[in-house]
Design an enzyme around this catalytic site. Structure first.
Site: not given
Length: 407
Positions: A243, A268, A334, A337, A361, A371
Site C-alpha cells: 500500500r 490495515k 495503490h 497491487r 491478505h 495469515y
C-alpha cells in the site's frame, strides 16, 4: 386551605409569613412581596425536616403547585427524597449539556483510535469536523435522534458523496456507542438508519492488466524528473506493490539490505509482514541510503519540508499525473497491487495463495482464514525476483512471454 384569590391577594408584611394549604404545602409571603410555594417534609431514612420549593406565584399557579406537591409525596411514598432527586436531575441535565457530540467525538478519537494509523485518525477527524460537527457538534449526545443524523448524512449524499455519507454515518455510530460505553447516553439510533442511504457503487482502483500497457507506464516512470526521494518511491512501489501509505512510511530500521527484506506492520490489519526485496529493489534503496539514511526521523522517504515526517500521501499519485498518467482511469499508486496480483498469476503462473500472502491478505486454509508473515517465504523470495525481472522485460519492450518459475 389556600384559594386562588387568597394567593393573589396576599400582601407583604414587615416579616415573612406563611399561609397554609394542606399536606405540608404553604405560601411563603416575603416582605418584598414575593409569593413562594413551599412544602415541608421529612427525609426518608433520616426523618430530618427539609423544605422543597414548588415555584413562584404567578409563574406557578396554585393548581400547578399542588400537582408538584403530589408528585413529591409519591416519591416520598417510594422512599425517594424529592429534594435530592431534583438536585440529581439538575446535575444530569448539566452533564448532558456538557457531553456534546463534538466533545465526546474528540475524546473517542483520542482514546479509541490510538492504535489506528495516523492517516485513519486524520481522515475520521477531518470528516467529523467538516461534515458532522457543524450540525451535531453542540448537541448533547443523549438528545440526538435518528432524523437529525439522517439529515446530516443526506447532505453529503445530495452532493454526490455517497461513500462519504456512509462513512460519516459509521463514524457517528462509533461515537455514540463510545458514549454508551462511558455512560453518557443509553441508545444508539444509527442502526435504524440502515438502508436509508443510496448504496455505494464500489470502484476498483484503476490499474492496467495488459502487459503492453504496463510496459508503457514503466517507461514513462523512467522519464520522471522530480526529486530523488519521490523518484525512488515511484520506482520502488511497482517492485514491492505494498500500500502506498506503507511505502512512504518505510523506515530504515525496518530494512535489512544484507538479508534483502523489509519487515513492517501492515496498516490495515496490524499484522507483522515481510517483503523479500529483489536485486532491483535493493539497488534503489542502496542508492537512496546516502541521501536519507542519516536523517532524523529515520524515514526512507522523508517529506520535503521536514525529515521528521514521511513523504506526503499525495506525492506518488501527483508524480504519476505529472508524467501524464491519469490516476482516475489508468493507474494509481495503490493500483500496482492489482497489477501484480493479476500478472503474477496469469503471466508468471504463481499460486494465488503465495501472491495473497505477499499482499498481506488473510488466506483461507484448512484451519480457517489465516495469515503468517513467514509462510511461503522461500517461494515469495523467488517470486519477487521473478516479478522484478518481468517488469524489467516489460520496460524494455520485450515480447510478452510468461517467465517460467525457477528459470
Amino acid at each position: 386551605m389556600l384559594t386562588p384569590s387568597a394567593v393573589a391577594n396576599a400582601k407583604p408584611q414587615a416579616k415573612p409569613y406563611k399561609l397554609r394549604d394542606e399536606r405540608g404545602m404553604y405560601l411563603l409571603v416575603q416582605p418584598t412581596g414575593a409569593r413562594l410555594f413551599r412544602m415541608d417534609y421529612r427525609r426518608p431514612g433520616t426523618g430530618k425536616r427539609n423544605t422543597l420549593a414548588l415555584g413562584v406565584f404567578p409563574d406557578v399557579s396554585l393548581k400547578q403547585a399542588r400537582e408538584r406537591r403530589d408528585q413529591a409525596r409519591k416519591l416520598l411514598a417510594d422512599g425517594i427524597d424529592p429534594g435530592e432527586k431534583r438536585q440529581a436531575d439538575k446535575a444530569a441535565k448539566r452533564q448532558a449539556a456538557a457531553d456534546t457530540f463534538e466533545r465526546i467525538a474528540r475524546e473517542f478519537i483520542e482514546r479509541r483510535l490510538t492504535e489506528k494509523s495516523a492517516v485513519h485518525r486524520s481522515n475520521v477527524q477531518r470528516r467529523l469536523e467538516r461534515d458532522v460537527f457543524p450540525y451535531l457538534g453542540t448537541r448533547p449526545v443523549a438528545a440526538i435522534a435518528a432524523p437529525e443524523i439522517l439529515d446530516v448524512v443526506r447532505k453529503l449524499e445530495a452532493r454526490g458523496a455517497v461513500e462519504s455519507a456512509h462513512r460519516a454515518l459509521g463514524n457517528i455510530g462509533q461515537v455514540i456507542r463510545y458514549a454508551i460505553a462511558t455512560g453518557r447516553t443509553e441508545f444508539d439510533p444509527t442502526p435504524s438508519l440502515r438502508g436509508s442511504l443510496s448504496p455505494v457503487n464500489p470502484r476498483n482502483m484503476p490499474a492496467p492488466t495488459d502487459p503492453v500497457a504496463v510496459g508503457a507506464i514503466l517507461r514513462a516512470l523512467e522519464a520522471f524528473q522530480g526529486g530523488s526521494v519521490v523518484q525512488a518511491a515511484v520506482h520502488l512501489l511497482p517492485l514491492v506493490f505494498c500500500r502506498p501509505g506503507e511505502l512512504r512510511t518505510m523506515r530504515w530500521q525496518d530494512v535489512d539490505l544484507d538479508a534483502a527484506q523489509w519487515s513492517y506492520t501492515v496498516s490495515k490489519t496490524k499484522t507483522a509482514h515481510v517483503v523479500p526485496l529483489s536485486e532491483q529493489a535493493i539497488g534503489i534503496l542502496r542508492e537512496l541510503h546516502p541521501l536519507t539514511g542519516h536523517l532524523a526521523g529515520g524515514y526512507v522517504f522523508p517529506g520535503g519540508r521536514s525529515s521528521l515526517r514521511p513523504l506526503s500521501n499525495a506525492a506518488i499519485n501527483a508524480a504519476l499525473r505529472r508524467l501524464g498518467i491519469d490516476t482516475k482511469t489508468e493507474l494509481t499508486g495503490h493500483g500496482w497491487r492489482a497489477v501484480a496480483r493479476t500478472l503474477l498469476h496469469e503471466r508468471l503462473h504463481y499460486d494465488p495463495h503465495v501472491i495473497e500472502h505477499q499482499l498481506a491478505h488473510a488466506v483461507p486454509d484448512a484451519l480457517g482464514t489465516s495469515y503468517n508473515r513467514t509462510k511461503f517465504l522461500p517461494e515469495r523470495r523467488k517470486m519477487m525476483q521473478a516479478w522484478a525481472d518481468y517488469l524489467d522485460a516489460l520496460r524494455k519492450g520485450a515480447d510478452v512471454v510468461p517467465i517460467k518459475r525457477g528459470a
